[in-house]
Enzyme design. Structure first.
Site, PDB file in Angstrom:
ATOM      1  NE  ARG A  80      -3.314   0.073   2.931  1.00  0.00           N
ATOM      2  CZ  ARG A  80      -2.879   0.298   4.181  1.00  0.00           C
ATOM      3  NH1 ARG A  80      -2.345   1.452   4.498  1.00  0.00           N
ATOM      4  NH2 ARG A  80      -2.973  -0.640   5.090  1.00  0.00           N
ATOM      5  CE1 TYR A  98     -13.890  12.329 -17.274  1.00  0.00           C
ATOM      6  CE2 TYR A  98     -13.427  12.027 -14.949  1.00  0.00           C
ATOM      7  CZ  TYR A  98     -13.774  11.503 -16.169  1.00  0.00           C
ATOM      8  OH  TYR A  98     -13.989  10.169 -16.291  1.00  0.00           O
ATOM      9  CG  ASP A 105      -7.452  16.162 -15.451  1.00  0.00           C
ATOM     10  OD1 ASP A 105      -6.764  15.527 -16.276  1.00  0.00           O
ATOM     11  OD2 ASP A 105      -8.478  15.685 -14.929  1.00  0.00           O
ATOM     12  CE  LYS A 138     -10.072   8.033 -19.161  1.00  0.00           C
ATOM     13  NZ  LYS A 138     -10.400   9.323 -18.570  1.00  0.00           N
TER      14      LYS A 138
HETATM   15  C1  LIG Z   1     -11.006   9.787 -17.374  1.00  0.00           C
HETATM   16  C2  LIG Z   1     -10.627  11.091 -16.774  1.00  0.00           C
HETATM   17  C3  LIG Z   1     -10.430  11.223 -15.388  1.00  0.00           C
HETATM   18  C4  LIG Z   1     -10.664  10.086 -14.425  1.00  0.00           C
HETATM   19  O1  LIG Z   1      -9.810   9.042 -14.600  1.00  0.00           O
HETATM   20  P1  LIG Z   1     -10.148   7.504 -14.247  1.00  0.00           P
HETATM   21  O2  LIG Z   1      -8.866   6.847 -14.545  1.00  0.00           O
HETATM   22  O3  LIG Z   1     -11.290   7.097 -15.116  1.00  0.00           O
HETATM   23  O4  LIG Z   1     -10.519   7.475 -12.804  1.00  0.00           O
HETATM   24  C5  LIG Z   1     -10.031  12.457 -14.907  1.00  0.00           C
HETATM   25  N1  LIG Z   1      -9.865  13.513 -15.731  1.00  0.00           N
HETATM   26  C6  LIG Z   1     -10.068  13.433 -17.058  1.00  0.00           C
HETATM   27  C7  LIG Z   1      -9.880  14.643 -17.906  1.00  0.00           C
HETATM   28  C8  LIG Z   1     -10.450  12.219 -17.632  1.00  0.00           C
HETATM   29  O5  LIG Z   1     -10.668  12.136 -18.952  1.00  0.00           O
END
Ligand SMILES: *Cc1c(COP(=O)(O)O)cnc(C)c1O
Length: 385
Positions: A49, A101, A173, A198
């Site tokens: 962890r 988001y 982000d 992503k």
């Molecule tokens: C998908 C996404 C997230 C969240 O990520 P997860 O891996 O699905 O928890 C946060 N910010 C943006 C811009 C995203 O496209």
């Protein structure tokens, strides 16, 4: 472990996440499927962890690719967001870009509001609104660029500098760009956060999140959150993410080239009302996009001149684009925000923020662009005539 500080992005991407294989000659690291470690081991591990060889390798390469000193890995993008927001206390204010988001909005609205964290949403693409940061001296400035789903481009260097004037940390982000195209900490942001689910992993086979920073105090807070809140990934997911990361540069080049090709072609096509892509001159913040991004990434928007039902039918008929949420994988996806990601937003509100009935978000994969173009062309003819 060797370091590759002076090498280029792709060399670092290939080599920085290798290691822990001194006694075997294994070229790629194994997956350390262990929950605990013998006390007193030379690498300083104790319990997964709070650290694991696969996390350490991923964190080392992620920091290097972000051009930052430190990075911490998490189970998902949402875990990474939770880690950052968990450092706030009751009464703290966050000034956030209004087009964040959806899950970020939901976390603030449904979870952290209960703990007294307040959020003020403003349009950070309008420089006049930066004054809100000077006036309120928030505990955190939260932005995204390009934004989801409207692909608004927000000035990372400009906003980070204003936040710095009042001692506020800035979080970016960076999910839609990836560190290959845009490096927020180099532009002055305190934290660069990504959903590695992503582009960084890029193969749509695991979830993950990363927070990178040059500030040792913030790094301590992120390591603490990883351990104390139980936000760590599985060793296997960390391994998969590091595997994906090695080809990030090649994939981003292809995603960007394919998306630019399709977006500029669609812009001239009948039945298409609007196309939005940061690297098209028609994008409202095209100059800024070129300043802070290397290329436009794989996501573009197109609004068809049709009803919501026709738009959805268009998505379903495409052969190479799968109708699905998410983005950034090698395979092409398409999403219809009005009935999917933004279905809960009332129609009038959706229209006001620019999400028309025929709006589509393309996440362009790395397939041959001629095939993607033919697929879209044939489907458009079938739907719009
Ligand atoms: C998908 C996404 C997230 C969240 O990520 P997860 O891996 O699905 O928890 C946060 N910010 C943006 C811009 C995203 O496209």
């Amino acid at each position: 472990m060797k370091t590759h500080q002076d090498s280029g992005f792709t060399t670092r991407a290939v080599h920085e996440s290798c290691g822990f294989s001194e006694n075997t000659g294994a070229v790629m690291p194994p997956v350390y499927l262990t929950s605990t470690f013998e006390n007193g081991n030379p690498s300083g591990f104790d319990y997964t962890r709070s650290g694991n060889p696969n996390f350490r390798l991923l964190q080392q390469s992620a920091a290097s690719l972000e051009g930052a000193q430190f990075a911490t890995c998490f189970a998902s993008g949402v875990s990474a967001i939770t880690a950052v927001v968990s450092t706030l206390k009751s009464g703290d204010l966050v000034v956030a870009e209004e087009n964040v988001y959806g899950c970020t909005y939901r976390l603030f609205d449904k979870v952290f509001s209960k703990f007294g964290v307040q959020v003020r949403y403003v349009n950070l693409a309008d420089e006049a609104n930066w004054q809100v940061i000077r006036d309120t001296k928030p505990a955190l400035v939260w932005l995204e660029s390009p934004t989801n789903p409207l692909l608004k481009v927000v000035d990372i260097a400009g906003i980070s500098a204003v936040a710095k004037e009042v001692g506020a940390p800035t979080v970016v982000d960076n999910t839609f760009a990836s560190p290959y195209l845009q490096r927020p900490t180099e532009l002055g942001a305190t934290l660069s956060l990504s959903s590695t689910t992503k582009y960084t992993n890029g193969h749509s086979d695991c979830l993950g999140g990363i927070v990178a920073t040059n500030d040792p105090a913030w790094q301590d807070k992120m390591i603490f959150a990883q351990k104390a809140l139980g936000l760590q990934p599985s060793p296997f997911d960390a391994w998969l993410t590091a595997r994906g990361q090695r080809t990030l540069a090649l994939r981003m080049e292809r995603h960007s080239a394919n998306a630019l090709d399709l977006a500029s072609w669609l812009e001239t096509r009948k039945g298409v009302k609007m196309v939005r892509y940061p690297f098209l001159p028609s994008h409202p913040q095209h100059a800024l996009a070129k300043k802070q991004m290397k290329s436009g990434s794989g996501i573009f928007l197109a609004e068809l001149d049709c009803s919501s039902e026709q738009a959805l039918e268009f998505c379903r008929r495409l052969k190479l684009f799968t109708l699905a949420e998410s983005l950034g994988g090698v395979e092409s996806l398409i999403c219809h925000p009005p009935t999917m990601t933004h279905a809960s937003v009332p129609r009038e509100v959706r229209h006001k923020v620019g999400i028309g009935d025929g709006l589509l978000r393309f996440s362009v994969g790395i397939e041959d662009v001629a095939d993607l173009r033919r697929d879209i062309d044939e489907t458009l003819k079938a739907i719009l005539g």
